[in-house]
Motif scaffolding. Structure first.
Motif, PDB file in Angstrom:
ATOM      1  N   MET A   5      31.815  82.421  27.859  1.00  0.00           N
ATOM      2  CA  MET A   5      30.411  82.508  27.418  1.00  0.00           C
ATOM      3  C   MET A   5      30.456  82.071  25.997  1.00  0.00           C
ATOM      4  N   PRO A   6      29.547  81.405  25.551  1.00  0.00           N
ATOM      5  CA  PRO A   6      29.657  81.065  23.850  1.00  0.00           C
ATOM      6  C   PRO A   6      29.048  82.515  23.398  1.00  0.00           C
TER       7      PRO A   6
ATOM      8  N   ASP B 113      25.366  84.715  35.708  1.00  0.00           N
ATOM      9  CA  ASP B 113      25.733  83.439  36.270  1.00  0.00           C
ATOM     10  C   ASP B 113      24.691  82.538  37.090  1.00  0.00           C
TER      11      ASP B 113
ATOM     12  N   ALA C  71      24.476  69.974  40.292  1.00  0.00           N
ATOM     13  CA  ALA C  71      25.884  70.245  40.626  1.00  0.00           C
ATOM     14  C   ALA C  71      26.301  71.490  39.609  1.00  0.00           C
ATOM     15  N   GLU C  72      26.071  71.569  38.428  1.00  0.00           N
ATOM     16  CA  GLU C  72      26.498  72.442  37.511  1.00  0.00           C
ATOM     17  C   GLU C  72      25.425  73.439  36.858  1.00  0.00           C
TER      18      GLU C  72
ATOM     19  N   ALA D  19      26.003  75.887  35.828  1.00  0.00           N
ATOM     20  CA  ALA D  19      26.474  77.071  35.089  1.00  0.00           C
ATOM     21  C   ALA D  19      26.433  76.352  33.475  1.00  0.00           C
TER      22      ALA D  19
ATOM     23  N   ASN E 234      24.505  78.741  31.219  1.00  0.00           N
ATOM     24  CA  ASN E 234      25.369  79.839  30.674  1.00  0.00           C
ATOM     25  C   ASN E 234      26.262  79.208  29.760  1.00  0.00           C
ATOM     26  N   ALA E 235      27.015  78.258  29.832  1.00  0.00           N
ATOM     27  CA  ALA E 235      28.195  77.804  29.101  1.00  0.00           C
ATOM     28  C   ALA E 235      27.528  77.137  27.922  1.00  0.00           C
TER      29      ALA E 235
ATOM     30  N   MET F 261      32.843  81.817  29.795  1.00  0.00           N
ATOM     31  CA  MET F 261      32.079  81.675  30.969  1.00  0.00           C
ATOM     32  C   MET F 261      32.842  80.521  32.011  1.00  0.00           C
ATOM     33  N   ARG F 262      32.748  81.153  33.237  1.00  0.00           N
ATOM     34  CA  ARG F 262      33.239  80.299  34.313  1.00  0.00           C
ATOM     35  C   ARG F 262      32.458  78.807  34.449  1.00  0.00           C
ATOM     36  N   THR F 263      33.129  77.836  34.552  1.00  0.00           N
ATOM     37  CA  THR F 263      32.505  76.658  35.162  1.00  0.00           C
ATOM     38  C   THR F 263      32.741  76.567  36.950  1.00  0.00           C
ATOM     39  N   LEU F 264      31.911  75.873  37.336  1.00  0.00           N
ATOM     40  CA  LEU F 264      32.383  76.111  38.761  1.00  0.00           C
ATOM     41  C   LEU F 264      33.372  75.027  39.386  1.00  0.00           C
ATOM     42  N   THR F 265      34.076  74.432  38.458  1.00  0.00           N
ATOM     43  CA  THR F 265      35.318  73.673  38.935  1.00  0.00           C
ATOM     44  C   THR F 265      36.566  74.286  38.630  1.00  0.00           C
TER      45      THR F 265
END
Lengths: 132, 514
Positions: A1-2, A40, A88-89, A91, A94-95, B1-5
């Motif tokens: 996480m940033p 998440d 698809a992403e 996340a 968050n990232a 942070m986790r990414t989904l991959t």
């Protein structure tokens, strides 16, 4: 996480959204604080291109492992793009909340509403008091 | 942070059982059987003669083939990995995970109860109908209202039934309101039921004391005159706080033409002490698995009886139980204004029998003691842990309470980490992140069934975990450490749920793109 950050070039809304103004258009996303509070992300539901959004009204939903949250439009406009990569992403929210995690772009219909938004310093102050 | 991959730090595949336990599919061996049938003299009839081809599988279903003893061992082993109210304390806030006394099961297993068939003629099931009538009257007395339907199969089903009653009531009066008021502390099922019933939920804020904001309700109702269908409320609310302004709220909503719906999820706090009907509510649902000690189904059969004020009786689902003479009952289907059927037959009778047995065993005085002890236990646990956390509202709590684990964030620890670490201490964690208006919420409901020893042990476990959060936060962030599986990947579980097990080679086939 940033790390926690609130870029100075953005404007902020009390529902923890950011706005990046480019000419007559604006990009929306949620702030570092909001993604941190939600946790998440697992799913993003965003409006179609052409849909109208109005200031202070919900325009979509973000689902995290904790809950489903409505996302509110900081200013009014017509959707010209939605961030399809979040399908698809999710996340990315968050990232990279201020970059790849953007949500929608709108053509502003009431640009004067931008005057009601906070700058980064005011938003930090808001977080330190009522916002959190 | 986790990414989904980049998720594969799992020790096991998603959906796979803990290490050491093979799935029933992996244990399968061709030709093994859990039964053997003797030769019979009756000639075999081919399936082709009994069913047309279109109704038959092209290939036989591929099922695990396993011996009876291996089957029993398999499920016994799995059950040993389970945790329930018969294992230990289960302080899951808002879910009232109380112990279910064994006398309930004894009664439900009586041959005259267990052997009933829903198609038996009324004259042969008068005892069952009398039991249902008695339970209906008890629930009406507890709710402080007039009439009960036992049909809804769960709490949320009761909510939908109640809202359909609201709709029928308004339509009968030629009104078409379309807004249902719901406080921001409500259970998630409330707005969901509202939408299913065709209404629009409007969220009412909480005030600084953690109750519904009466001024906001008044303002909203004035702005939407004629458009208020109902207000749904839980009392005590999900913060474990009693809504002290409820009578005034009821007056405002009633004057606007709306009805009041009581979500009975938190009834365990008020049995025999206060009645929703006296607070001004018109409709109540009870979750029998929470309040009246029927099994917490895990999706299995449940019951969410709905009790209503007399003005709503004409709209109750059919059939309605009718007493025709002393100990004489009939099922009345001739109800022209009824909302119709909400459930096949008469609801989940076996579950209702357990609720009946519980109420019968305790009596009015016993039910009061249930709630008194539930409130006392919650208050006791809160006193034991409150110095560790932020307490959002400084008020006496009822049967459950909510604290915020926000102070632990300074150590990089969140409510979820506290919950996961509690597993290592052998206790079920409390509810986390609900209600939504409290950050890093931990919602604790010990229920009346825990002894002081067990409450002390729970408090000690929470204190130990918070101590670790300060001294060794990584221990919490990576918990649990002693469970069959470690920290699960919740993002992967939400995005790529594996909902069934298969034979290992079928799994490969299923994963292949079609």
């Amino acid at each position: 996480m940033p790390d926690e950050s609130y870029p100075a070039e953005l404007k902020y809304f009390k529902e923890h959204d950011w706005v990046r103004v480019e000419g007559g258009e604006a990009t929306f996303g949620i702030t570092w604080w909001a993604q941190d509070a939600l946790g998440d992300m697992v799913y993003a539901s965003l409006p179609d291109v052409g849909a109208a959004v109005s200031s202070g009204q919900p325009y979509g939903e973000l689902e995290s492992v904790k809950s489903v949250a409505e996302i509110y439009a900081p200013v009014s406009g017509e959707v010209v793009a939605a961030n399809d990569t979040l399908v698809a992403e999710p996340a990315f929210v968050n990232a990279d909340p201020y970059g790849q995690g953007w949500l929608i772009r709108v053509r502003l219909s009431a640009p004067s509403e931008l005057d009601g938004l906070m700058d980064a310093a005011a938003y930090r102050e808001f977080l330190a008091t009522a916002g959190s | 942070m986790r990414t989904l991959t980049e998720t594969p730090r799992r020790a096991t595949k998603p959906g796979a059982p803990p290490p050491g336990i093979r799935t029933i599919y992996e244990k399968s061996r061709p030709g093994r059987r859990a039964y053997s049938l003797p030769q019979t003299g009756v000639p075999e009839v081919s399936l082709d003669e009994l069913f047309p081809g279109v109704a038959r599988r092209r290939r036989p279903a591929r099922l695990p083939q396993i011996a009876e003893v291996d089957l029993v061992r398999h499920f016994t082993e799995l059950s040993g990995r389970d945790y329930g109210v018969e294992t230990g304390i289960y302080p899951l806030g808002s879910c009232t995970m109380k112990y279910n006394p064994k006398v309930n099961e004894l009664v439900a297993a009586l041959p005259g109860v267990r052997g009933l068939h829903p198609y038996e003629p009324e004259e042969l099931v008068q005892g069952a109908l009398e039991l249902m009538d008695t339970l209906s009257r008890w629930l009406a007395e507890i709710a402080g209202l007039a009439r009960t339907t036992l049909q809804p199969a769960a709490g949320a089903h009761g909510e939908l039934t109640g809202l359909l009653l609201v709709r029928a009531y308004h339509e009968d009066r030629g009104a078409e309101p379309h807004i249902a008021l719901i406080p921001d502390t409500a259970h998630g099922t409330n707005p969901a039921s509202v939408v299913m019933a065709g209404y629009e939920p409007a969220t009412m804020p909480s005030d600084a004391r953690g109750g519904i904001d009466v001024a906001a309700v008044r303002r909203f109702v004035n702005e939407h005159a004629g458009d208020i269908a109902c207000l749904m409320l839980t009392n005590p609310n999900t913060l474990g706080l009693f809504e002290t302004d409820i009578v005034e709220v009821a007056r405002i909503v009633h004057e606007a033409g709306g009805l009041l719906y009581y979500d009975g999820a938190n009834s365990n706090a008020v049995l025999g002490r206060s009645r929703p009907g006296d607070m001004g509510f018109d409709i109540v649902h009870f979750n029998t698995h929470k309040t009246f000690s029927t099994p917490h189904g895990g999706g299995g059969p449940g019951a969410g009886p709905v009790v209503v004020r007399d003005i709503l009786e004409p709209y109750l689902p059919v059939p309605v139980l009718k007493k025709t003479a002393a100990h004489q009952y009939t099922l009345d289907y001739d109800r022209p204004r009824s909302i119709g059927k909400v459930r096949s037959f008469y609801g989940n009778f076996g579950v209702l029998v357990r609720a009946y047995a519980y109420i019968r065993a305790l009596g009015a005085e016993g039910l009061r003691e249930v709630s008194d002890a539930a409130v006392l236990n919650a208050t006791y646990v809160m006193a034991g842990v409150r110095d560790l956390f932020d307490v959002p509202y400084e008020r006496p709590v009822m049967h459950e309470f909510v604290v915020s684990a926000e102070p632990l964030r300074a150590h990089g620890v969140r409510a979820l980490d506290v919950a996961k670490r509690l597993l290592d201490y052998g206790v079920h964690p409390p509810t986390t992140y609900f209600p939504l208006i409290v950050k890093e919420a931990l919602m604790i409901e010990p229920t009346e069934t825990e002894s002081r020893d067990d409450l002390d042990a729970f408090v000690a476990a929470v204190r130990a975990v918070v101590g670790e959060a300060r001294s060794d936060p990584e221990l919490l962030r990576t918990a649990p450490h002693t469970m069959p599986v470690g920290r699960l990947d919740e993002v992967a579980a939400a995005r790529n749920p594996v909902l069934s097990q298969r034979f290992p080679d079928d799994e490969v086939a299923a994963a292949r793109p079609t």
